[in-house]
Design a protein around this motif. Structure first.
Motif, PDB file in Angstrom:
ATOM      1  N   GLY A  34      45.230  27.774  34.872  1.00  0.00           N
ATOM      2  CA  GLY A  34      45.063  29.204  35.084  1.00  0.00           C
ATOM      3  C   GLY A  34      45.165  30.067  33.855  1.00  0.00           C
ATOM      4  O   GLY A  34      45.295  31.298  33.963  1.00  0.00           O
ATOM      5  N   TRP A  55      47.525  38.893  34.417  1.00  0.00           N
ATOM      6  CA  TRP A  55      47.342  37.609  33.752  1.00  0.00           C
ATOM      7  C   TRP A  55      48.663  36.966  33.324  1.00  0.00           C
ATOM      8  O   TRP A  55      48.708  35.787  33.020  1.00  0.00           O
ATOM      9  CB  TRP A  55      46.476  37.795  32.499  1.00  0.00           C
ATOM     10  N   LYS A 101      50.086  33.791  35.141  1.00  0.00           N
ATOM     11  CA  LYS A 101      49.180  32.644  34.957  1.00  0.00           C
ATOM     12  C   LYS A 101      49.278  32.084  33.547  1.00  0.00           C
ATOM     13  O   LYS A 101      49.304  30.867  33.348  1.00  0.00           O
ATOM     14  CB  LYS A 101      47.758  33.062  35.280  1.00  0.00           C
ATOM     15  N   LYS A 156      44.524  32.514  30.920  1.00  0.00           N
ATOM     16  CA  LYS A 156      43.577  33.624  30.770  1.00  0.00           C
ATOM     17  C   LYS A 156      43.392  34.043  29.311  1.00  0.00           C
ATOM     18  O   LYS A 156      42.325  34.526  28.951  1.00  0.00           O
ATOM     19  CB  LYS A 156      44.071  34.831  31.579  1.00  0.00           C
TER      20      LYS A 156
END
Length: 585
Positions: free
Chosen positions: A325, A20, A23, A327
């Motif tokens: 994106g 993650w 992102k 997370k």
């Protein structure tokens, strides 16, 4: 309670995945491009220096990352709160006009909002977000959008207006235009900025429209020397970061701030719950209203201790983070770090940004608050709720944003009482080919039993509607010929309070005097136990409580021999005779 529940940020760190990281960092960089111009613009909307918008953005992002339960919600300065903050602090600042005092009051306002949120979270009052119904929220937001738009028009055209309220500001803007106070270069920058943002948002939604507009405005400012043409710019921001401190305000100021803090807390919570619900549905998370309140509270507390002001969730910034994106809340932490680096290392980065460009940011944000299609839908679907929306709109437009939110809440609560006070009520009949018993308004050819009326009252029976219920029953009892039984289809009747109990006792005695029996079917067990506790079964025959309408109808037919009649069939001249049971009814 575990540490994971008390501090959701610890849970996020414990469960973080290496995949993650990239992102979240990329999303944080993209988010920063929106946070900076909007933070400064919304600070000025609240009547505060632009730098306070950046302090607020940094601290609320960090505070929510630690305490907020949502993975990707983005908190920050918000266009819907700006006018409420200004309406709360401006009257307190007006006497001396001290910007430092304005900042202190706004920071204390954030701390008060935090206290309300955290206390409400501890008391599990997350349901208060439901105090504003959607129609009244639509009206409130429409009024807020118009108020923001009109308030920013003078800034867009390069001059100032000294007026309060929507009508006063509209009059001042019109007079400014008529007096030739418009700065042509400022109007060109502002109007072009609005057009650029709206076109890009519509045609190229993935492009950061606000950032593009801000960069173009700064470039135009530098190339065309707009400040020499009367266009105000942001200038160099204060360098560095403030030390944490409790705002220095007078005790009586705190009392005056409380009403505004309560309104801001309510709007912030409602906005956060609705945004969290929308994004939780996409990510499979569960919305926890009480934890969201605590998260918003901590975010406001952090902002208030560092010269910030009240914050809320931003649907647009959350959407940008999600599309980029994001997370986890690391996205917000990255954004906070980048803004901090900017104000520490390059505070002059936005010195050439024209003030009309900030007005354009606010105006385009205000347009997103308005929901004209929703208003039209209310007009088409339910006129009563449309009128609620109009009343909330007029409350904001004519009285002010704080008064408007009070009106919105009051209207929502009154609408609940209105529906309970005058609920839908009807008579039921039997329809060929359909099981059960149905509304004779929808099925006018429904059959009925001579001497029997099946009546449904779609609400709890309590002090506010007890008289309405009694009047309707007496009206049915005065029919010619009068019924022998009036069966209450009581499945929607979820409660009977003591006032209604006394009414039922008097009503049953009046009906008995006329030879009419009051009968209940499908009464819920908790309500039946209340009726027994009230002693009503001493008046109403205990045998006249049936588990279903079918059971009541079967008992009536067995007792009277009555048969079903269609509406056009001849009535028996005399109603069926019933065998009196022991006692009344």
């Amino acid at each position: 309670m575990s540490v994971f529940d008390a501090v959701p940020g610890v849970r996020a760190i414990a469960g973080y995945r290496r995949a993650w990281l990239v992102k979240d960092v990329v999303a944080g960089v993209v988010l920063t491009t929106l946070l900076v111009p909007q933070g400064m613009a919304y600070a000025e909307l609240a009547g505060l220096p632009p730098i306070t918008g950046l302090y607020t953005s940094i601290l609320c992002l960090l505070g929510y990352a630690v305490s907020g339960p949502s993975r990707i919600l983005v908190l920050g300065p918000d266009s819907s709160l700006g006018p409420m903050i200004a309406a709360t602090i401006v009257p307190l600042v007006a006497a001396d006009g001290d910007p430092d005092r304005a900042v202190a009051l706004a920071s204390m306002l954030a701390i008060l909002v935090a206290a309300i949120m955290i206390a409400a979270s501890a008391a599990r009052l997350g349901f208060v977000a439901d105090l504003i119904s959607k129609p009244t929220m639509i009206g409130y937001m429409n009024g807020l959008a118009l108020t923001i738009l009109v308030g920013q028009l003078p800034k867009l055209f390069g001059f100032k207006v000294d007026a309060d309220g929507l009508l006063g500001e509209a009059r001042g803007f019109a007079e400014g235009l008529a007096d030739g106070r418009t700065v042509g270069a400022a109007a060109a920058v502002g109007i072009t900025g609005v057009a650029v943002v709206l076109v890009l948002q519509r045609r190229l939604p993935k492009v950061p429209a606000v950032l593009v507009m801000v960069l173009l405005a700064m470039a135009a400012s530098g190339l065309l020397d707009l400040d020499d043409h009367g266009v105000d710019t942001v200038g160099v921001l204060p360098k560095g970061f403030p030390a944490p401190a409790v705002p220095d305000v007078r005790a009586h100021d705190i009392v005056l701030l409380l009403a505004g803090a309560a309104g801001i807390a309510l709007v912030s919570l409602a906005d956060t719950i609705s945004t969290a619900s929308a994004f939780a549905a996409r990510t499979g998370q569960q919305v926890r209203g009480d934890q969201e309140m605590a998260g918003i509270g901590v975010a406001n507390l952090a902002a208030g201790l560092f010269q910030g002001f009240p914050v809320s969730t931003s649907g647009s910034r959350t959407a940008v983070a999600a599309r980029s994106g994001a997370k986890t809340q690391l996205t917000g932490v990255v954004g906070a770090a980048l803004i901090t680096l900017m104000i520490v290392l390059v505070p002059g980065l936005f010195r050439a940004l024209p003030q009309p460009a900030l007005a354009a940011v606010v105006i385009t944000a205000s347009l997103s608050l308005a929901d004209l299609p929703g208003t039209v839908r209310l007009w088409r679907q339910r006129r009563a709720e449309f009128l609620l929306a109009v009343a909330a709109f007029l409350g904001v437009a004519l009285l002010g944003v704080l008064e408007g939110i009070a009106i919105a809440v009051a209207l929502s609560i009154l609408n609940v009482f209105r529906r309970a006070w005058w609920p839908y009520e009807t008579v039921l009949g039997r329809v060929d080919g359909l099981e059960g018993y149905h509304d004779v308004r929808s099925y006018p050819d429904a059959a009925h039993l001579p001497g029997l009326v099946i009546y449904r009252f779609d609400a709890p029976l309590f002090f506010a509607n007890a008289r309405t219920f009694r009047d309707e029953i007496l009206k049915l009892a005065r029919a010619d010929p009068p019924p022998a039984w009036i069966v209450i289809a009581a499945e929607p009747m979820t409660d009977v309070d003591t006032t209604a109990s006394d009414m039922l006792q008097d009503l049953d005695e009046d009906l008995n005097a006329g030879g009419v029996s009051l009968v209940f079917a499908e009464l819920k067990d908790p309500v039946r136990r209340k009726i027994e506790r009230y002693g009503l079964t001493r008046t109403i025959d205990p045998r006249h409580f049936f588990p279903t309408i079918e059971a009541a109808v079967a008992a009536f037919r067995a007792e009277t021999g009555a048969d079903w009649l269609a509406p056009g069939d001849a009535r028996d001249p005399e109603r069926p005779r019933t065998r009196p049971g022991p006692g009344a009814s």
